[in-house]
Motif scaffolding. Structure first.
Motif, short mmCIF file in Angstrom:
data_model
loop_
_atom_site.label_atom_id
_atom_site.label_comp_id
_atom_site.label_asym_id
_atom_site.label_seq_id
_atom_site.Cartn_x
_atom_site.Cartn_y
_atom_site.Cartn_z
N PHE A 243 0.85 -1.20 0.00
CA PHE A 243 0.00 0.00 0.00
C PHE A 243 0.88 1.24 0.00
O PHE A 243 1.86 1.33 0.73
N ILE B 153 -6.32 4.30 -5.11
CA ILE B 153 -5.40 3.71 -4.14
C ILE B 153 -4.13 3.31 -4.87
O ILE B 153 -4.18 2.63 -5.88
N TRP C 258 -0.69 1.25 -5.15
CA TRP C 258 -0.05 0.00 -4.70
C TRP C 258 1.31 -0.11 -5.36
O TRP C 258 1.51 0.40 -6.46
N ASP D 291 0.12 -6.94 -5.32
CA ASP D 291 -0.08 -6.53 -3.93
C ASP D 291 -1.55 -6.25 -3.66
O ASP D 291 -2.06 -6.53 -2.58
N HIS D 292 -2.24 -5.69 -4.66
CA HIS D 292 -3.67 -5.41 -4.49
C HIS D 292 -4.51 -6.68 -4.62
O HIS D 292 -5.28 -7.01 -3.72
N PHE E 106 -3.76 -8.12 -0.81
CA PHE E 106 -4.84 -7.47 -0.08
C PHE E 106 -6.18 -8.17 -0.27
O PHE E 106 -6.82 -8.54 0.70
N ARG E 107 -6.58 -8.38 -1.52
CA ARG E 107 -7.92 -8.93 -1.78
C ARG E 107 -8.12 -10.33 -1.22
O ARG E 107 -9.24 -10.73 -0.94
N HIS F 174 -7.25 -1.01 -12.87
CA HIS F 174 -5.88 -0.70 -12.50
C HIS F 174 -5.29 0.25 -13.53
O HIS F 174 -5.46 0.05 -14.72
#
Length: 68
Positions: free
Chosen positions: A6, A25, A27, A32-33, A37-38, A62
């Protein structure tokens, strides 16, 4: 902010349509997203907090930031 990769978050409210928002946001990587994260408990917690405020499921795209 606790998620690996993040960087930053920006919230923008629509001028012509003030009931719409853009959440941008940053990243380190798309992975990473989408994975870090997800697929984490942090996403479950985030969704529980914010999900009730969505009129519709958010559209996720994205983008690549080009800097001068």
């Amino acid at each position: 902010a606790q998620a690996k990769g993040f960087q930053v978050i920006h919230l923008h409210r629509g001028v012509e349509r003030p009931s719409t928002y853009l959440v941008a946001i940053g990243w380190d990587t798309v992975e990473d997203h989408l994975v870090g994260f997800r697929e984490s408990e942090l996403f479950t917690q985030w969704r529980a907090l914010l999900g009730p405020h969505f009129a519709n499921p958010p559209q996720v795209e994205h983008w690549q930031l080009f800097e001068d």
